[in-house]
Scaffold this motif. Structure first.
Motif, PDB file in Angstrom:
ATOM      1  N   SER A 121      29.527 -16.410  31.200  1.00 12.59           N
ATOM      2  CA  SER A 121      29.140 -16.226  29.807  1.00 12.59           C
ATOM      3  C   SER A 121      30.069 -17.020  28.904  1.00 12.59           C
ATOM      4  N   TYR A 122      29.478 -17.551  27.827  1.00 12.11           N
ATOM      5  CA  TYR A 122      30.300 -18.116  26.754  1.00 12.11           C
ATOM      6  C   TYR A 122      30.234 -17.090  25.631  1.00 12.11           C
ATOM      7  N   GLY A 123      31.260 -16.298  25.455  1.00 15.12           N
ATOM      8  CA  GLY A 123      31.180 -15.234  24.454  1.00 15.12           C
ATOM      9  C   GLY A 123      30.007 -14.337  24.789  1.00 15.12           C
ATOM     10  N   SER A 124      29.030 -14.243  23.881  1.00 14.00           N
ATOM     11  CA  SER A 124      27.902 -13.349  24.153  1.00 14.00           C
ATOM     12  C   SER A 124      26.747 -14.086  24.826  1.00 14.00           C
ATOM     13  N   ILE A 125      26.862 -15.411  24.966  1.00 14.20           N
ATOM     14  CA  ILE A 125      25.781 -16.169  25.612  1.00 14.20           C
ATOM     15  C   ILE A 125      25.949 -16.115  27.122  1.00 14.20           C
ATOM     16  N   GLU A 126      24.951 -15.540  27.812  1.00 14.31           N
ATOM     17  CA  GLU A 126      25.007 -15.513  29.274  1.00 14.31           C
ATOM     18  C   GLU A 126      24.327 -16.776  29.799  1.00 14.31           C
ATOM     19  N   ALA A 127      25.117 -17.773  30.134  1.00 20.83           N
ATOM     20  CA  ALA A 127      24.544 -19.055  30.543  1.00 20.83           C
ATOM     21  C   ALA A 127      24.068 -19.022  31.991  1.00 20.83           C
ATOM     22  N   VAL A 128      24.775 -18.296  32.860  1.00 22.89           N
ATOM     23  CA  VAL A 128      24.401 -18.178  34.269  1.00 22.89           C
ATOM     24  C   VAL A 128      24.461 -16.702  34.648  1.00 22.89           C
ATOM     25  N   GLY A 170      16.326 -27.646  36.244  1.00 24.84           N
ATOM     26  CA  GLY A 170      16.116 -26.624  35.229  1.00 24.84           C
ATOM     27  C   GLY A 170      15.889 -27.307  33.905  1.00 24.84           C
ATOM     28  N   ALA A 171      15.248 -26.595  32.974  1.00 23.26           N
ATOM     29  CA  ALA A 171      15.017 -27.178  31.651  1.00 23.26           C
ATOM     30  C   ALA A 171      16.349 -27.309  30.916  1.00 23.26           C
ATOM     31  N   ASN A 172      16.350 -27.943  29.776  1.00 22.63           N
ATOM     32  CA  ASN A 172      17.563 -28.030  28.962  1.00 22.63           C
ATOM     33  C   ASN A 172      18.088 -26.630  28.659  1.00 22.63           C
ATOM     34  N   GLY A 173      19.369 -26.448  28.860  1.00 22.71           N
ATOM     35  CA  GLY A 173      19.964 -25.151  28.548  1.00 22.71           C
ATOM     36  C   GLY A 173      19.775 -24.108  29.624  1.00 22.71           C
ATOM     37  N   ALA A 174      19.271 -24.495  30.789  1.00 26.55           N
ATOM     38  CA  ALA A 174      19.019 -23.532  31.863  1.00 26.55           C
ATOM     39  C   ALA A 174      20.315 -23.026  32.491  1.00 26.55           C
ATOM     40  N   GLY A 175      21.395 -23.793  32.353  1.00 31.32           N
ATOM     41  CA  GLY A 175      22.667 -23.371  32.937  1.00 31.32           C
ATOM     42  C   GLY A 175      23.124 -24.254  34.088  1.00 31.32           C
ATOM     43  N   LYS A 176      22.530 -25.414  34.250  1.00 31.57           N
ATOM     44  CA  LYS A 176      22.907 -26.319  35.355  1.00 31.57           C
ATOM     45  C   LYS A 176      24.348 -26.788  35.214  1.00 31.57           C
ATOM     46  N   SER A 177      24.647 -27.375  34.059  1.00 29.56           N
ATOM     47  CA  SER A 177      25.993 -27.914  33.877  1.00 29.56           C
ATOM     48  C   SER A 177      27.039 -26.813  33.984  1.00 29.56           C
ATOM     49  N   THR A 178      26.730 -25.668  33.438  1.00 32.97           N
ATOM     50  CA  THR A 178      27.675 -24.559  33.504  1.00 32.97           C
ATOM     51  C   THR A 178      27.975 -24.212  34.965  1.00 32.97           C
ATOM     52  N   THR A 179      26.928 -24.126  35.780  1.00 29.28           N
ATOM     53  CA  THR A 179      27.123 -23.811  37.201  1.00 29.28           C
ATOM     54  C   THR A 179      28.017 -24.865  37.869  1.00 29.28           C
ATOM     55  N   PRO A 213      30.732 -35.800  35.874  1.00 33.20           N
ATOM     56  CA  PRO A 213      30.316 -34.849  34.837  1.00 33.20           C
ATOM     57  C   PRO A 213      29.129 -35.390  34.045  1.00 33.20           C
ATOM     58  N   GLU A 214      28.465 -34.470  33.341  1.00 38.68           N
ATOM     59  CA  GLU A 214      27.337 -34.832  32.496  1.00 38.68           C
ATOM     60  C   GLU A 214      27.782 -35.874  31.462  1.00 38.68           C
ATOM     61  N   LEU A 215      26.933 -36.821  31.164  1.00 37.01           N
ATOM     62  CA  LEU A 215      27.196 -37.889  30.189  1.00 37.01           C
ATOM     63  C   LEU A 215      28.284 -38.858  30.643  1.00 37.01           C
ATOM     64  N   SER A 241      19.194 -32.296  37.325  1.00 34.31           N
ATOM     65  CA  SER A 241      18.286 -33.038  36.461  1.00 34.31           C
ATOM     66  C   SER A 241      17.398 -32.035  35.748  1.00 34.31           C
ATOM     67  N   HIS A 242      16.884 -32.431  34.595  1.00 36.46           N
ATOM     68  CA  HIS A 242      15.847 -31.583  34.011  1.00 36.46           C
ATOM     69  C   HIS A 242      14.482 -32.248  34.152  1.00 36.46           C
ATOM     70  N   ILE A 243      14.461 -33.378  34.857  1.00 45.53           N
ATOM     71  CA  ILE A 243      13.199 -34.074  35.081  1.00 45.53           C
ATOM     72  C   ILE A 243      12.926 -34.153  36.585  1.00 45.53           C
ATOM     73  N   GLY A 256      14.168 -22.475  24.429  1.00 46.09           N
ATOM     74  CA  GLY A 256      14.606 -23.742  23.850  1.00 46.09           C
ATOM     75  C   GLY A 256      16.038 -23.687  23.343  1.00 46.09           C
ATOM     76  N   ASN A 257      16.868 -22.936  24.052  1.00 48.33           N
ATOM     77  CA  ASN A 257      18.252 -22.763  23.583  1.00 48.33           C
ATOM     78  C   ASN A 257      19.171 -23.830  24.151  1.00 48.33           C
ATOM     79  N   ALA A 258      18.813 -25.064  24.011  1.00 48.25           N
ATOM     80  CA  ALA A 258      19.630 -26.124  24.611  1.00 48.25           C
ATOM     81  C   ALA A 258      20.805 -26.501  23.715  1.00 48.25           C
TER      82      ALA A 258
HETATM   83  N1  ATP Z   1      30.883 -24.531  25.552  1.00 44.14           N
HETATM   84  C1  ATP Z   1      29.834 -23.750  25.297  1.00 44.14           C
HETATM   85  N2  ATP Z   1      29.939 -22.757  24.394  1.00 44.14           N
HETATM   86  C2  ATP Z   1      28.904 -21.953  24.124  1.00 44.14           C
HETATM   87  N3  ATP Z   1      27.701 -22.035  24.730  1.00 44.14           N
HETATM   88  C3  ATP Z   1      27.524 -23.008  25.635  1.00 44.14           C
HETATM   89  C4  ATP Z   1      28.580 -23.914  25.966  1.00 44.14           C
HETATM   90  N4  ATP Z   1      28.127 -24.760  26.904  1.00 44.14           N
HETATM   91  C5  ATP Z   1      26.850 -24.407  27.145  1.00 44.14           C
HETATM   92  N5  ATP Z   1      26.481 -23.356  26.380  1.00 44.14           N
HETATM   93  C6  ATP Z   1      25.164 -22.671  26.411  1.00 44.14           C
HETATM   94  O1  ATP Z   1      24.937 -22.219  27.723  1.00 44.14           O
HETATM   95  C7  ATP Z   1      23.593 -22.433  28.117  1.00 44.14           C
HETATM   96  C8  ATP Z   1      23.549 -23.277  29.364  1.00 44.14           C
HETATM   97  O2  ATP Z   1      24.047 -24.577  29.065  1.00 44.14           O
HETATM   98  P1  ATP Z   1      24.191 -25.711  30.159  1.00 44.14           P
HETATM   99  O3  ATP Z   1      24.880 -26.848  29.508  1.00 44.14           O
HETATM  100  O4  ATP Z   1      24.787 -25.148  31.381  1.00 44.14           O
HETATM  101  O5  ATP Z   1      22.667 -26.076  30.420  1.00 44.14           O
HETATM  102  P2  ATP Z   1      22.037 -27.285  31.248  1.00 44.14           P
HETATM  103  O6  ATP Z   1      21.100 -26.670  32.204  1.00 44.14           O
HETATM  104  O7  ATP Z   1      23.093 -28.161  31.792  1.00 44.14           O
HETATM  105  O8  ATP Z   1      21.234 -28.047  30.112  1.00 44.14           O
HETATM  106  P3  ATP Z   1      20.968 -29.632  29.914  1.00 44.14           P
HETATM  107  O9  ATP Z   1      19.805 -29.992  30.763  1.00 44.14           O
HETATM  108  O10 ATP Z   1      20.649 -29.723  28.458  1.00 44.14           O
HETATM  109  O11 ATP Z   1      22.217 -30.351  30.273  1.00 44.14           O
HETATM  110  C9  ATP Z   1      22.917 -23.058  26.900  1.00 44.14           C
HETATM  111  O12 ATP Z   1      22.257 -22.019  26.206  1.00 44.14           O
HETATM  112  C10 ATP Z   1      24.032 -23.622  26.100  1.00 44.14           C
HETATM  113  O13 ATP Z   1      23.713 -23.604  24.735  1.00 44.14           O
END
Ligand code: ATP
Ligand code: MG
Lengths: 237, 315
Positions: free
Chosen positions: B10-17, B34-43, B80-82, B188-190, B313-315
């Motif tokens: 979680s990032y604060g109250s956002i549960e990313a994974v 996963g779609a944008n914001g699915a939590g891939k990068s976080t994982t 890393p991403e980007l 990937s999201h594609i 759409g929480n990307a």
């Molecule tokens: N540093 C951060 N602080 C707060 N929230 C974050 C942070 N990084 C990511 N999030 C949130 O966590 C969720 C998952 O983000 P993540 O970057 O893991 O998605 P993703 O699957 O990699 O998306 P994308 O395809 O756009 O790269 C999203 O809702 C994003 O807004």
């Protein structure tokens, strides 16, 4: 230790890869040179006191400018992710970066030795001991301000913001003993001990006390410790 | 072997994974979708030790990321991403820096340099400044950095995003080549970007696992609909509507008529095949079928249906 050195090397090289380091060194030499020669000829002083009082002022802005990007830029570019996932400790990274910034400051200080050499040729009764301990004081001061600068750089991904925070913190250190009259007597001794000026003035008079050394060492250690903590805190982000 | 075990972040109250679990075996190339914001990068950031799990753990063989972070990092190459890079360094210096940090000797570096220059096609840019290289070359440099120590595991966050189609093909081939010896996970999201490259696909949505398996397995497990598109002459719309009564498994998706012919799209369960009945019905009514084409659910549809629901759409 080896990792610290690799980071140090990379950072120092990147200072000298950009015009930044040269601009810094030239401006530093010009500014200190201007004030030094001015007082030297105006007052016909045969000592380095003018230099030793101007350098701490110049440091207030120069050191935060040198260190501002050290960590902030890694954050803004995203390379913080690359470097933090290498099999090295965060404290190696922090220490290596600090040492690189600090080295540039010391190189700048070495440039001012020209003034000292001039002095030994034209001056009379030069107190070499005082010059040496004065320089030693400036080296230590540079360490304190560099550690503050690295710390400020870890707080943000914006280098300009890092610069402003850095200037603010070093100003507080610099001004502490000018606030003594507003401080209750019971605290005065403590506040005085915290101020850099108190320790520096001892040294520019030629007195090197372990109390001063302990002060500089622990302030540097304290800020590097804080920086490491801030860098590590990304994990809980 | 990598095992993600009940991982939450979680990032604060956002549960990313949320309670994510999966396993990847050595020698597998896995697409992490996963779609944008699915939590891939976080994982991936947790797997590489950049972030700490809020709960759960990640295992690499017998090591886990909470207790053996540095050991695991030695075994991983990470893009890393980007693709962040030190743009003011020379490509050579950048690779040398990473090799030294990885504890390689000059001799080992020399061999490794030859390998990555060859594999990533860097010979033209090795003495250039990273920032002066084109985007495609930067991506290869990023891959070279991740590969310089010949890691057992490659973790690539969107390695082909933003590249032109030719570059995508090149990078894909390289990854496929690497995957013969290494465990590769690429996000990937594609879907099309990675479908051709990977052995196995893991799909997440809103931080949760929604599907896992090979392309074929995913398609088979999806209970999709098949569609049949028909162009018919000499039929009036009422007669077409009545067809439903005779062949109950059908539903009419669209129906359009022009002066000459009618265009119908029919839907039915993936598992059934009513084409013969439809043909017989047409013959009975003396329609002429000009065209009949069936389209079954493909992986794209599976991906879309799995990642669309609850997508805020929480990307
Ligand atoms: N540093 C951060 N602080 C707060 N929230 C974050 C942070 N990084 C990511 N999030 C949130 O966590 C969720 C998952 O983000 P993540 O970057 O893991 O998605 P993703 O699957 O990699 O998306 P994308 O395809 O756009 O790269 C999203 O809702 C994003 O807004
Ligand atoms: Mg991402």
């Amino acid at each position: 230790m080896r990792n610290t050195f690799v980071i140090f090397q990379k950072e120092l090289k990147s200072f000298f890869n950009s015009p930044m380091a040269y601009i810094f060194l030239v401006i530093f030499a010009l500014v200190t040179g201007y004030f030094f020669t001015n007082t030297f000829f105006l007052y016909n002083q045969s000592d380095m006191r003018a230099l030793f009082s101007i350098v701490p002022l110049v440091y207030l802005f120069f050191i935060p400018a040198v260190t501002m990007g050290l960590i902030a830029k890694e954050k803004s570019v995203g390379t913080i992710e690359t470097i933090s996932t290498l099999p090295i400790q965060d404290r190696d990274v922090v220490l290596g970066k600090f040492l690189a910034g600090y080295s540039l400051i010391i190189i700048g200080l070495l440039v001012t030795v020209i003034h000292y050499i001039t002095l030994t040729f034209v001056g009379t009764n030069v107190d070499h001991g005082a010059v040496l301990s004065g320089y030693f004081g400036l080296v230590l001061l540079g360490g304190v301000y560099s550690s503050v600068g690295v710390f400020s750089s870890s707080l943000t991904e914006n280098s300009v913001v890092a610069f402003i925070i850095g200037v603010f913190i070093v100003l507080v250190f610099f001004l502490l003993d000018k606030t003594l009259i507003f401080v209750p007597d019971a605290l005065a001794g403590f506040v005085q001990y915290l101020s850099v000026d108190f320790h520096l003035s001892n040294m520019s008079r030629g007195v090197i006390d372990t109390r001063n050394l302990v002060y500089f060492g622990s302030v540097i250690g304290f800020f590097l410790f804080l920086t490491t903590r801030v860098v590590e805190s990304r994990k809980w982000g | 072997m990598i095992k993600v075990d009940n991982l939450s972040k979680s990032y604060g109250s956002i549960e990313a994974v949320k309670s994510l679990s999966f396993e990847i075996n050595d020698g597998e190339i896995v697409g992490f979708l996963g779609a944008n914001g699915a939590g891939k990068s976080t994982t991936l950031k947790v797997m590489t030790g950049f972030l700490r799990p809020t709960s759960g753990n990640v295992y690499v063989d017998d090591l886990n990321i909470l207790d053996h972070e540095r050991e695991i990092q030695k075994r991983i190459g990470y893009l890393p991403e980007l693709n962040p890079l030190y743009v003011d360094m020379k490509v050579f210096d950048l690779l040398k820096f990473h090799a030294t940090i990885r504890g390689m000797t000059d001799k080992q570096f020399k061999t490794a340099l030859e390998r990555v220059v060859h594999d990533c096609g860097l010979s033209g840019v090795i003495h250039r400044t990273v920032g002066d290289c084109s985007k495609g070359f930067k991506q290869r440099i990023g891959l070279a950095v991740a590969m310089i120590h010949d890691p057992e595991i490659l973790i690539l966050d969107e390695p082909v995003t933003g590249l032109d189609p030719n570059q995508i093909v090149e990078i894909r081939q390289l990854i496929k080549q690497l995957g013969k010896e290494k465990l590769v996970i690429m996000s990937s999201h594609i879907l099309q970007e990675i479908q051709a490259t990977v052995d196995k696909i893991i799909i997440i949505n809103n931080g949760e696992l929604v599907a896992e398996g090979s392309s074929e397995e995913l398609i088979a497990s999806a209970q999709g609909l098949a569609q049949l598109t028909l162009e018919i002459q000499d039929a009036d719309e009422n007669a077409i509507q009545e067809m439903k009564a005779f062949i109950p498994s059908l539903s009419i998706h669209t129906l359009e008529s022009s002066e000459k012919s009618s265009f119908v799209t029919l839907e039915y369960a993936n598992t059934s095949d009513p084409r013969k009945e439809i043909f017989d019905y047409a013959v009975k009514n003396q329609w002429s079928i000009l065209e009949m084409s069936q389209s079954k659910t493909n992986l794209e549809d599976v991906f879309r249906s799995l990642t669309q629901k609850g997508d805020q759409g929480n990307a």
